[in-house]
Design an enzyme around this catalytic site. Structure first.
Site, PDB file in Angstrom:
ATOM      1  N   LYS A  68      10.860   6.208  -3.480  1.00 28.42           N
ATOM      2  CA  LYS A  68      10.175   6.703  -4.686  1.00 28.42           C
ATOM      3  C   LYS A  68       9.125   7.753  -4.322  1.00 28.42           C
ATOM      4  O   LYS A  68       9.016   8.770  -4.990  1.00 28.42           O
ATOM      5  CB  LYS A  68       9.503   5.536  -5.431  1.00 28.42           C
ATOM      6  CG  LYS A  68      10.501   4.487  -5.916  1.00 28.42           C
ATOM      7  CD  LYS A  68       9.846   3.432  -6.810  1.00 28.42           C
ATOM      8  CE  LYS A  68       8.904   2.490  -6.091  1.00 28.42           C
ATOM      9  NZ  LYS A  68       9.569   1.547  -5.157  1.00 28.42           N
ATOM     10  N   ARG A  90       6.157  -2.475 -13.377  1.00 26.06           N
ATOM     11  CA  ARG A  90       6.895  -3.407 -12.526  1.00 26.06           C
ATOM     12  C   ARG A  90       7.195  -4.713 -13.223  1.00 26.06           C
ATOM     13  O   ARG A  90       7.810  -5.587 -12.618  1.00 26.06           O
ATOM     14  CB  ARG A  90       6.060  -3.716 -11.294  1.00 26.06           C
ATOM     15  CG  ARG A  90       6.456  -2.925 -10.045  1.00 26.06           C
ATOM     16  CD  ARG A  90       5.405  -3.243  -8.999  1.00 26.06           C
ATOM     17  NE  ARG A  90       5.860  -3.207  -7.653  1.00 26.06           N
ATOM     18  CZ  ARG A  90       5.665  -2.184  -6.811  1.00 26.06           C
ATOM     19  NH1 ARG A  90       5.130  -1.066  -7.232  1.00 26.06           N
ATOM     20  NH2 ARG A  90       6.027  -2.293  -5.567  1.00 26.06           N
ATOM     21  N   ARG A 109       9.178   2.330   8.663  1.00 27.18           N
ATOM     22  CA  ARG A 109       7.966   2.933   8.094  1.00 27.18           C
ATOM     23  C   ARG A 109       6.721   2.174   8.577  1.00 27.18           C
ATOM     24  O   ARG A 109       5.684   2.785   8.845  1.00 27.18           O
ATOM     25  CB  ARG A 109       8.037   2.880   6.564  1.00 27.18           C
ATOM     26  CG  ARG A 109       6.850   3.502   5.871  1.00 27.18           C
ATOM     27  CD  ARG A 109       7.036   3.572   4.363  1.00 27.18           C
ATOM     28  NE  ARG A 109       6.641   2.350   3.695  1.00 27.18           N
ATOM     29  CZ  ARG A 109       6.809   2.129   2.383  1.00 27.18           C
ATOM     30  NH1 ARG A 109       7.402   3.024   1.618  1.00 27.18           N
ATOM     31  NH2 ARG A 109       6.405   1.007   1.842  1.00 27.18           N
ATOM     32  N   ARG A 118       0.775  -0.085   7.201  1.00 26.65           N
ATOM     33  CA  ARG A 118       0.703  -1.002   6.061  1.00 26.65           C
ATOM     34  C   ARG A 118       1.085  -2.408   6.508  1.00 26.65           C
ATOM     35  O   ARG A 118       2.196  -2.620   6.988  1.00 26.65           O
ATOM     36  CB  ARG A 118       1.652  -0.531   4.953  1.00 26.65           C
ATOM     37  CG  ARG A 118       1.039   0.500   4.049  1.00 26.65           C
ATOM     38  CD  ARG A 118       1.995   0.967   2.981  1.00 26.65           C
ATOM     39  NE  ARG A 118       2.520  -0.107   2.138  1.00 26.65           N
ATOM     40  CZ  ARG A 118       3.261   0.100   1.066  1.00 26.65           C
ATOM     41  NH1 ARG A 118       3.569   1.320   0.700  1.00 26.65           N
ATOM     42  NH2 ARG A 118       3.710  -0.925   0.369  1.00 26.65           N
ATOM     43  N   ARG A 168       8.790  -9.071  -1.084  1.00 26.13           N
ATOM     44  CA  ARG A 168       8.643  -7.951  -2.015  1.00 26.13           C
ATOM     45  C   ARG A 168       9.963  -7.655  -2.728  1.00 26.13           C
ATOM     46  O   ARG A 168       9.978  -7.341  -3.918  1.00 26.13           O
ATOM     47  CB  ARG A 168       8.151  -6.705  -1.266  1.00 26.13           C
ATOM     48  CG  ARG A 168       6.656  -6.793  -0.939  1.00 26.13           C
ATOM     49  CD  ARG A 168       6.279  -5.928   0.236  1.00 26.13           C
ATOM     50  NE  ARG A 168       6.463  -4.513  -0.008  1.00 26.13           N
ATOM     51  CZ  ARG A 168       6.581  -3.604   0.965  1.00 26.13           C
ATOM     52  NH1 ARG A 168       6.535  -3.978   2.239  1.00 26.13           N
ATOM     53  NH2 ARG A 168       6.740  -2.350   0.670  1.00 26.13           N
TER      54      ARG A 168
HETATM   55  P1  ADP Z   1       6.539  -0.522  -2.441  1.00 21.24           P
HETATM   56  O1  ADP Z   1       7.217   0.153  -3.569  1.00 21.24           O
HETATM   57  O2  ADP Z   1       7.026  -0.045  -1.110  1.00 21.24           O
HETATM   58  O3  ADP Z   1       6.488  -2.019  -2.544  1.00 21.24           O
HETATM   59  P2  ADP Z   1       3.875   0.057  -3.506  1.00 21.24           P
HETATM   60  O4  ADP Z   1       2.842   0.870  -2.836  1.00 21.24           O
HETATM   61  O5  ADP Z   1       4.433   0.542  -4.802  1.00 21.24           O
HETATM   62  O6  ADP Z   1       5.011  -0.104  -2.400  1.00 21.24           O
HETATM   63  O7  ADP Z   1       3.298  -1.426  -3.763  1.00 21.24           O
HETATM   64  C1  ADP Z   1       2.673  -2.169  -2.751  1.00 21.24           C
HETATM   65  C2  ADP Z   1       2.102  -3.482  -3.356  1.00 21.24           C
HETATM   66  O8  ADP Z   1       1.091  -3.160  -4.321  1.00 21.24           O
HETATM   67  C3  ADP Z   1       3.091  -4.343  -4.117  1.00 21.24           C
HETATM   68  O9  ADP Z   1       3.802  -5.226  -3.258  1.00 21.24           O
HETATM   69  C4  ADP Z   1       2.178  -5.093  -5.086  1.00 21.24           C
HETATM   70  O10 ADP Z   1       1.505  -6.155  -4.437  1.00 21.24           O
HETATM   71  C5  ADP Z   1       1.140  -4.049  -5.432  1.00 21.24           C
HETATM   72  N1  ADP Z   1       1.513  -3.267  -6.649  1.00 21.24           N
HETATM   73  C6  ADP Z   1       1.755  -1.919  -6.693  1.00 21.24           C
HETATM   74  N2  ADP Z   1       2.063  -1.536  -7.950  1.00 21.24           N
HETATM   75  C7  ADP Z   1       2.026  -2.649  -8.709  1.00 21.24           C
HETATM   76  C8  ADP Z   1       2.279  -2.921 -10.091  1.00 21.24           C
HETATM   77  N3  ADP Z   1       2.630  -1.937 -10.940  1.00 21.24           N
HETATM   78  N4  ADP Z   1       2.164  -4.196 -10.526  1.00 21.24           N
HETATM   79  C9  ADP Z   1       1.800  -5.188  -9.698  1.00 21.24           C
HETATM   80  N5  ADP Z   1       1.573  -5.023  -8.390  1.00 21.24           N
HETATM   81  C10 ADP Z   1       1.668  -3.771  -7.884  1.00 21.24           C
END
Ligand code: ADP
Length: 177
Positions: free
Chosen positions: A14, A89, A128, A134, A146
């Site tokens: 993404k 999400r 990554r 991370r 996840r």
């Molecule tokens: P990825 O898509 O690789 O999981 P992100 O940076 O989008 O990475 O998200 C990392 C973490 O941040 C998620 O596992 C969650 O804990 C939190 N997070 C990010 N966006 C949201 C969201 N819209 N709702 C709830 N938790 C979120």
């Protein structure tokens, strides 16, 4: 305005694809993951709470991310459009986003869903994790968690956007182009 939801499991690409779309359409990039990591880096109370969940691969509460997106929409009044990356999400987040946009007399034009199989996702995230630093990318159990969260809470949004005739599926393997 052009408002896009960039959708897909963790590791689908993404971030990579949004960089291209932002350049092409001059959109404002809103990534809830990036905003949350910014809060963690600044050591805010919200960041400290969110970190506990993020490190376990669990979603943070809807009200937290909805509030963050609402603030960002308000602070970018002249935007040509937005690209939502990692948000919504959950169904509650998607419904809140529709509401926030309608208050600004606009709406989501399309949901672009990147399709990548689980094995490829795990490989990408582990590789990554070697340089991203991370913590949630470093451990295969957290990565699996996840993906589980994605399948349970996020994948159902495909039907939400299909019902609005906004869903488009895109192969997320092969070249970036
Ligand atoms: P990825 O898509 O690789 O999981 P992100 O940076 O989008 O990475 O998200 C990392 C973490 O941040 C998620 O596992 C969650 O804990 C939190 N997070 C990010 N966006 C949201 C969201 N819209 N709702 C709830 N938790 C979120």
């Amino acid at each position: 305005m052009l408002n896009l939801v960039l959708f897909g499991p963790p590791g689908a690409g993404k971030g990579t694809q949004s960089a291209r779309l932002i350049e092409k359409y001059q959109l404002v990039h809103l990534s809830t993951g990036d905003i949350l990591r910014g809060e963690i880096a600044n050591g805010t109370p919200l960041g400290l709470e969110a970190k506990k969940l993020m490190d376990q691969g669990i979603l943070v509460p809807d009200e937290v991310v909805i509030g963050m997106i609402s603030n960002k929409l308000d602070s970018n009044p002249g935007a040509k459009g937005f690209i939502f990356d990692g948000f919504p999400r959950t169904k509650a987040q998607a419904a809140a986003l529709d509401q926030l946009l309608s208050e600004k007399n606009t709406f989501i034009n399309a949901m672009l869903a990147l399709n990548v199989n689980d094995e490829e996702l795990i490989q990408r995230l582990l590789s990554r994790g070697k340089d991203s630093g991370r913590p949630d990318d470093a451990n295969p159990d957290i990565i699996r968690k996840r993906i589980e969260e994605y399948n349970a809470k996020t994948a159902p949004l495909i039907d939400y956007y299909k019902a609005q005739d906004k869903y488009t599926s895109i192969e997320g393997v092969g070249t970036v182009d």
